[in-house]
Design an enzyme around this catalytic site. Structure first.
Site, mmCIF file in Angstrom:
data_model
loop_
_atom_site.group_PDB
_atom_site.id
_atom_site.type_symbol
_atom_site.label_atom_id
_atom_site.label_comp_id
_atom_site.label_asym_id
_atom_site.label_seq_id
_atom_site.Cartn_x
_atom_site.Cartn_y
_atom_site.Cartn_z
ATOM 1 N N ARG A 86 0.866 -1.145 -0.153
ATOM 2 C CA ARG A 86 -0.119 0.174 -0.187
ATOM 3 C C ARG A 86 0.985 1.190 0.057
ATOM 4 N NH1 ARG A 86 2.440 1.839 3.743
ATOM 5 N NH2 ARG A 86 1.019 3.521 4.076
ATOM 6 N N ALA A 95 0.778 5.223 -2.083
ATOM 7 C CA ALA A 95 0.432 5.534 -3.439
ATOM 8 C C ALA A 95 1.618 5.225 -4.503
ATOM 9 C CB ALA A 95 0.103 7.104 -3.919
ATOM 10 N N ARG A 138 -7.189 0.108 -7.352
ATOM 11 C CA ARG A 138 -7.549 0.876 -6.016
ATOM 12 C C ARG A 138 -7.713 2.317 -6.690
ATOM 13 N NH1 ARG A 138 -4.712 0.863 -0.452
ATOM 14 N NH2 ARG A 138 -6.824 1.945 0.095
ATOM 15 N N ASP A 150 -2.264 10.556 -1.740
ATOM 16 C CA ASP A 150 -2.495 9.509 -2.772
ATOM 17 C C ASP A 150 -2.819 10.352 -4.098
ATOM 18 O OD1 ASP A 150 -2.746 6.582 -1.493
ATOM 19 O OD2 ASP A 150 -3.119 8.117 0.092
ATOM 20 N N ASN A 160 -5.899 12.170 1.149
ATOM 21 C CA ASN A 160 -4.784 10.998 1.643
ATOM 22 C C ASN A 160 -5.782 10.262 2.613
ATOM 23 O OD1 ASN A 160 -2.022 10.562 2.331
ATOM 24 N ND2 ASN A 160 -2.363 11.539 4.166
ATOM 25 N N LYS A 161 -4.963 9.575 3.387
ATOM 26 C CA LYS A 161 -5.357 8.471 4.300
ATOM 27 C C LYS A 161 -6.510 9.256 5.157
ATOM 28 C CE LYS A 161 -5.283 5.119 4.259
ATOM 29 N NZ LYS A 161 -5.798 3.982 3.239
#
Length: 346
Positions: A45, A47, A88, A236, A246-247
């Site tokens: 995981r 990016a 993804r 990401d 982002n997360k």
């Protein structure tokens, strides 16, 4: 640093990040579909890392294509690329790597199929090497923004494990540490996959960099008490206007940083910028299995049948981003002009 991904003869070996930090276990992908599964199931995981995995996966998949003509080969390779790109949807590096590999094949239409297969392997290796070099450059540029003594908050994991090596946000921290700066790290735990607790803390401890894990909902309290001097995260996808995906949980950290007068930096390669996306509202946000929220180790912690929502990412508007740290330098607002200029200069 553990190598995130590498060739194992004709197969691809990647560290299974679901098993860290309790043990280092390798996942071996023997087909391009194994790579897709690894990306979807969080074996790998981050990016940049999944972009590298996609490139290597297409090189491996291309080698297995049993076509004799260029047209048949490229048709099958494009179908593989379409599958890979959907693994993804939020991280733009995945699609960027797929498109780069396909462009290479399209430019070799006069070459024998075996030569194209060999060129794809070389290009995948080049993407991996470039990613590591880019991360080191991001680190150098970002380290200049870090005071000689500072506590840095980071969210999720944007270290060597999320890239080909060295890291983006953690690359900035590593470079500052290597430059002799006295840095300390607060790592948000990062629910629900706990990348901050499991991966960022692991990487920092391996480097000997002081690190403390805090609960996601504790960041504001530490900021208000003056315990944090700056925030550095990865990304990401970055839209043309500077909005950042982002997360999940990054947006609230950025808002809290603004409220407390703390710089909020985003460290990411130029390949994470998507000029075709005008703003964050147009970035697709991946929705993951609700069980990730409700279960730990396969055991449901809530009432049976409870509903849950599990977006994997959130959008931080550009107005909360102090600067974007790239391999070509530090970008400051207004981002649309800065982003356009740096992308055109590539």
């Amino acid at each position: 640093m553990i190598p995130t991904i590498q060739w194992d003869k004709d197969y691809i070996r990647m560290v299974d990040q679901r098993k860290l930090p309790s043990r280092v276990e390798w996942f071996v992908a023997r087909s391009y579909r194994d790579v897709i599964k690894a990306i979807q199931r969080m074996v790998i995981r981050g990016a940049p890392a999944i972009g590298v995995a996609a490139a290597m996966g297409l090189a491996m998949g291309g080698r297995a294509i049993k076509a004799r003509t260029y047209e048949a080969f490229v048709q099958r390779l494009e179908a593989m690329g379409a599958e890979m790109a959907e693994a993804r949807p939020t991280a733009v590096n995945l699609r960027w790597a797929v498109e780069r590999m396909l462009r290479l094949a399209e430019g070799l239409s006069r070459e024998p199929v075996d030569a194209i297969k060999a060129a794809l392997r070389v290009e995948a290796d080049r993407i991996l090497a470039e990613d590591i070099a880019v991360n080191r450059s991001i680190g150098r540029h970002g380290a200049s923004l870090v005071p000689d003594e500072a506590t840095i908050l980071t969210h999720c994991n944007a270290g060597s494990l999320a890239t080909g090596g060295y890291g983006t946000a953690l690359g900035v921290i590593r470079a500052a540490w290597e430059a002799g700066k006295k840095v300390r790290v607060y790592a948000d735990e990062t629910r629900p996959w706990l990348q901050g607790l499991r991966l960022t803390a692991y990487e920092m401890m391996e480097e000997g960099i002081p690190v403390w894990v805090i609960a996601d909902n504790a960041a504001g309290s530490f900021m208000r008490r003056g315990r944090i001097q700056l925030v550095v995260t990865g990304a990401d996808r970055i839209a043309a206007n500077g909005d950042v995906a982002n997360k999940i949980g990054t947006y609230q950290v950025a808002v809290l940083a603004r409220e407390n007068g703390i710089p909020f930096y985003v460290a990411a390669p130029l390949s994470t910028i998507d000029p075709a996306i005008p703003d964050g509202d147009h970035i697709p946000v991946e929705e993951r299995d609700p069980a990730e929220i409700c279960e730990v180790g396969g055991k449901c912690l809530g009432p049976q049948g409870v509903a849950a929502l599990n977006p994997a990412f959130d959008i931080t508007p550009a107005r909360y981003v102090t600067a974007i740290i790239t391999e070509k330098g530090v970008l400051y607002p207004p981002y649309p002009d800065q982003i356009k200029e740096v992308l055109e200069a590539r």
